[in-house]
Design a protein around this motif. Structure first.
Motif, short mmCIF file in Angstrom:
data_model
loop_
_atom_site.label_atom_id
_atom_site.label_comp_id
_atom_site.label_asym_id
_atom_site.label_seq_id
_atom_site.Cartn_x
_atom_site.Cartn_y
_atom_site.Cartn_z
N ASP A 123 33.58 45.93 -15.56
CA ASP A 123 34.05 47.18 -14.95
C ASP A 123 33.59 48.43 -15.69
N ARG A 130 35.86 51.16 -13.29
CA ARG A 130 37.30 50.87 -13.35
C ARG A 130 38.14 51.96 -12.70
N HIS A 160 31.25 43.74 -10.22
CA HIS A 160 31.91 44.76 -11.04
C HIS A 160 33.42 44.52 -11.18
N ILE A 174 41.02 44.86 -13.09
CA ILE A 174 41.03 45.67 -11.87
C ILE A 174 41.87 45.00 -10.79
#
Length: 360
Positions: free
Chosen positions: A35, A55, A202, A207
């Protein structure tokens, strides 16, 4: 940057997706943490651009919004072997399994000119994995029948032990051991992709946890992302280009999640062009989607009207790529063109291990 004239009311041409991309901006390695990639946020109505870190993506979604992710799992599709009699070195890219019972695979072979029907190919240090060429389908394409006595699960396990990560042709390095983990989304589950769905790379567990805390929903579909997305387009008129078919599945659970979010006026975000293509394939009436299991060769380029998704997360793509065309269709050709000019100037990283763009 040398993207050509704006779209206006004309059909788009291949040459309008040309731009100068310095080779050093093609990312050969991922960021240290998933992230930590850069994130460009683009407003497709105003063209406003913000520069963030990935992020931060959770800041652009609210409780009840829905992110749709692709849970396809990449398998190690690149094999190195040798040809019978001559011992010539060959590279085989596994594309998809055609028949499990007979162990038939659709593959690409290099150098193709030396491989003919009836040739046997040997893989592994001890030549223990043997395949026979039984069909020529394209200039490089072949059908292989693997000569293996044993259960199918064991065959797949032994075959994949010999394979390595397959990168697109623009990726100027061989795979390394770390790629086996980083070239895979953390939520990957359904095996069948040759190339990783880059936007999903990602997403970290942190997250996903923050999304859960904020009440941001996420769900999955499956589209087995393949090499056809990177096949060179050889026609100027994009209406004449045909995408390779890819296998996909949209469950009743996802249908309910998407349709409920749409009816409630929530944001529905496609994480990656593969997700956008799958959803656009399954669209029905009133911005709803329907359950779908099958294949898609849908090719999306400007102008195109999207009726389901309200936002898109995607990596920065290379010139002339079908992924760039889809992003341009969703985000507005001129706005995306400008964003890519900014990305080059600001040295964003391009390609599967590159940085991300959120279009809202």
């Amino acid at each position: 940057m040398n993207l050509l004239d704006t779209m206006g009311n004309r059909e788009m041409k291949l040459s309008q997706f040309k731009f100068k991309l310095p080779e050093e901006l093609i990312a050969l390695y991922p960021t240290e943490e998933r992230d930590e990639a850069r994130l460009m946020v683009v407003d497709r109505k105003t063209g406003n651009i913000e520069h963030k870190v990935f992020r931060d993506v959770v800041d652009y979604f609210n409780e009840g919004d829905l992110l749709v992710l692709n849970d396809t799992k990449v398998f190690p599709a690149k094999l190195y072997g040798k040809k019978d009699k001559t011992g010539a070195r060959i590279e085989v890219s596994l594309l998809r399994e055609l028949n499990a019972e007979h162990k038939l695979w659709d593959v690409l072979v290099e150098p193709a000119r030396k491989i003919r029907i009836g040739n046997k190919l040997y893989f592994g240090d001890d030549d223990s994995m043997i395949a026979e060429v039984i069909d020529n389908t394209t200039s490089r394409g072949r059908t292989l029948r693997f000569l293996y006595d044993g259960p199918h699960d064991q065959f797949k396990a032994d075959l994949f032990k010999l394979g390595t990560t397959l990168f697109p042709d623009y990726f100027k390095r061989e795979s390394e051991p770390e790629d086996a983990e980083r070239y895979q989304c953390i939520f990957a589950q359904n095996e069948g992709a040759v190339i990783a769905p880059a936007a999903g790379l990602h997403f970290s567990r942190e997250i996903l946890k923050i999304m859960e805390i904020k009440g941001i929903n996420y769900d999955f579909l499956t589209l087995h992302f393949g090499l056809g997305n990177f096949r060179e387009i050889d026609v100027e008129d994009l209406t004449k280009h045909r995408m390779d078919s890819e296998q996909m599945a949209i469950s009743s659970h996802l249908v309910q999640a998407v349709n409920s979010a749409k009816d409630a006026g929530r944001n529905v975000c496609a994480v990656g062009t593969s997700v956008m293509r799958a959803i656009s394939t399954a669209v029905s009436m009133n911005g709803h989607i329907k359950e779908y299991v099958g294949w898609t060769n849908k090719f999306i380029f400007p102008p195109y009207e999207f009726s389901v998704c309200t936002s898109l997360i995607s990596n920065f793509h290379l010139p002339y790529s079908t992924m760039l065309m889809m992003v341009s269709a969703f985000g507005d050709y001129d706005i995306v063109r400008n964003a890519y000019e900014v990305a080059v100037k600001e040295k964003y990283r391009f390609g599967v291990y590159g940085d991300a763009m959120l279009i809202i």
